[in-house]
Design a protein around this motif. Sequence first.
Motif, mmCIF file in Angstrom:
data_model
loop_
_atom_site.group_PDB
_atom_site.id
_atom_site.type_symbol
_atom_site.label_atom_id
_atom_site.label_comp_id
_atom_site.label_asym_id
_atom_site.label_seq_id
_atom_site.Cartn_x
_atom_site.Cartn_y
_atom_site.Cartn_z
ATOM 1 N N ALA A 144 0.015 -7.179 8.739
ATOM 2 C CA ALA A 144 0.644 -7.101 7.417
ATOM 3 C C ALA A 144 1.371 -8.399 7.088
ATOM 4 N N GLN A 145 1.276 -8.809 5.832
ATOM 5 C CA GLN A 145 1.959 -10.014 5.362
ATOM 6 C C GLN A 145 3.010 -9.714 4.300
ATOM 7 N N HIS A 146 2.858 -8.614 3.593
ATOM 8 C CA HIS A 146 3.764 -8.317 2.483
ATOM 9 C C HIS A 146 4.520 -7.005 2.676
ATOM 10 N N TYR A 147 3.804 -5.895 2.883
ATOM 11 C CA TYR A 147 4.520 -4.610 3.023
ATOM 12 C C TYR A 147 3.665 -3.600 3.778
ATOM 13 N N VAL A 148 4.365 -2.604 4.303
ATOM 14 C CA VAL A 148 3.736 -1.457 4.975
ATOM 15 C C VAL A 148 4.372 -0.192 4.409
ATOM 16 N N HIS A 149 3.550 0.715 3.927
ATOM 17 C CA HIS A 149 4.004 2.023 3.463
ATOM 18 C C HIS A 149 3.435 3.093 4.388
ATOM 19 N N ARG A 179 8.482 0.535 4.699
ATOM 20 C CA ARG A 179 9.075 1.774 4.191
ATOM 21 C C ARG A 179 8.408 2.944 4.896
ATOM 22 N N VAL A 180 9.231 3.878 5.366
ATOM 23 C CA VAL A 180 8.728 4.991 6.174
ATOM 24 C C VAL A 180 9.219 6.314 5.595
ATOM 25 N N LEU A 278 -3.625 5.604 -3.383
ATOM 26 C CA LEU A 278 -2.816 6.156 -2.286
ATOM 27 C C LEU A 278 -1.439 5.502 -2.259
ATOM 28 N N ASP A 279 -1.387 4.212 -2.573
ATOM 29 C CA ASP A 279 -0.103 3.513 -2.637
ATOM 30 C C ASP A 279 0.765 4.084 -3.760
ATOM 31 N N ALA A 280 0.136 4.406 -4.896
ATOM 32 C CA ALA A 280 0.874 5.009 -6.003
ATOM 33 C C ALA A 280 1.411 6.384 -5.615
ATOM 34 N N LEU A 281 0.639 7.117 -4.822
ATOM 35 C CA LEU A 281 1.107 8.426 -4.363
ATOM 36 C C LEU A 281 2.296 8.272 -3.424
ATOM 37 N N PHE A 282 2.222 7.276 -2.531
ATOM 38 C CA PHE A 282 3.389 6.976 -1.695
ATOM 39 C C PHE A 282 4.589 6.647 -2.570
ATOM 40 N N ALA A 283 4.372 5.854 -3.616
ATOM 41 C CA ALA A 283 5.470 5.435 -4.491
ATOM 42 C C ALA A 283 6.141 6.628 -5.162
ATOM 43 N N THR A 284 5.343 7.630 -5.560
ATOM 44 C CA THR A 284 5.939 8.822 -6.175
ATOM 45 C C THR A 284 6.804 9.566 -5.172
#
Length: 494
Positions: A144-149, A179-180, A278-284
């Motif tokens: 990873a270089q920017h983020y991990v969800h 973010r976990v 899937l990233d948007a679902l994590f964001a919600t």
Amino acid sequence: MDIPHLLWNSVPPWATIAFFAVDLVIRLLALGTIPHNRRPSAAWGWLLVIFFFPILGGLVFLVLGRAELPEKRKTKQREAAGLVDAHGPGAGAQKVQAMPDWAHETVRLNQHNGAFPVAGGHRIEVLDDYDASLAAMAQTIRGAQHYVHFEFYIAVADATTEPVITALEDAHARGVTVRVLIDHLGSAGYPGYKGLVRRLGAAGVDWRRMLPVRPWRGEYQRPDLRNHRKILVVDGEVAYTGSQNVIDRSYNKKKNRKQGLQWIGMTVRLQGPAVGHLDALFATDWYCETDEMVLGADRAPAPSSDGPSPGNLVCQVLPSGPGLSQESNQQLFNHLFASARERITVCSPYFVPDDSMYNTLRTAVGRGVEVHLYMGETSNHALTHHAQRSFYEMLIRDGIRIFLYQAPWVLHSKFVLIDAAAAVVGSSNMDIRSFVLDHEVNLLVVDQDFVARLDELVDDYREHSHELELEDWLSRPWYQKYLDNTARLTSALQ
């Protein structure tokens, strides 16, 4: 000396009258309130509990009787959905034409129920080796270089998950945003959970409990409404989802190790537009726990739409759960079962169909469709397992073939195959909990090669399974039949 008679005589008459009055009022109230906007089968289940145990059953119903999150939580989910739309994670999704007519209908049904837009240009890899899938996740996190969800129903720190947990700590240490999200009650009951949260806190990783149940801190909702999703997104480029949790395959319980229980899971690694979904679902989910919208933050530069796509698979992400379109995953499965023309393969650790699903499957058999169910011979959830077993006789008599994966392995993979054309993989089981009570995520994939890959996995499962024959099943001991039939009465409660 007749002690019970003496105790009864010692009870004041007013107390006896009050007891029976409360008993009667509870029964009458239940008759007029429980059936409201509830399936008849679920209503009958609750009424049965309350009529046998009026006071205790009434109290249980007050705690568990409404499959709804608090209004504040539902409001946050609606706000999050609006923010996700504003960021447009699916705006650039490719329009797909090369699908059967019924697949286009499936896509429309899913979008009506809150799914993300269907898109092409995906590459999906099936990871069916338990430890190897965790190793693959760890390797992706290390890059990873920017983020991990990171969002999982169950996540703990143990010897098996050490590469993943270490990779999360190291990523944070080198400046990657990590973010976990961990489901509170889903994880808290397993050895290694406390060790994980201590390590995350000590490392400075930003983490939260999903749907926490801590009334002393003002955090409470119906305790059995859980977030059952499994999602890992790295840099918006690679994602993992499926049935596997981040825990040793014994689930770290002494009784499991004593019985030799070992879980078998299945995860998919994907690239393409669905990663953003899937990233948007994590964001919600993150927004619901933190009030912070992270969609678009710390994101790697979006790849050019003119550049090469990772692959050519067509897929669609469908979230479900309390506060969203009710039973959207069940509607998807029923529609697919009704659309099948040749075969239906279902792999699920928990298969407890309601009347609609049962009738759709038996109707499919009547139309000449082959229906095969793959489930575990054993399970760690006794009540659900016995409820599941209560359907075996009916299913076999209707021409549905049942294959039971041999103990002590616990078959935990979750997928559905329709003809040679489409598959659904994800976190959803085939029971009322996944249809109504849990937050789930499923991935619809319309691709013959992907279905063929899962067919290979099914062939492997069959080699380690035995087909359940009606004669053998009917000869099981009477007490097992009694337990199965009793557990069936709980299958509709929601």
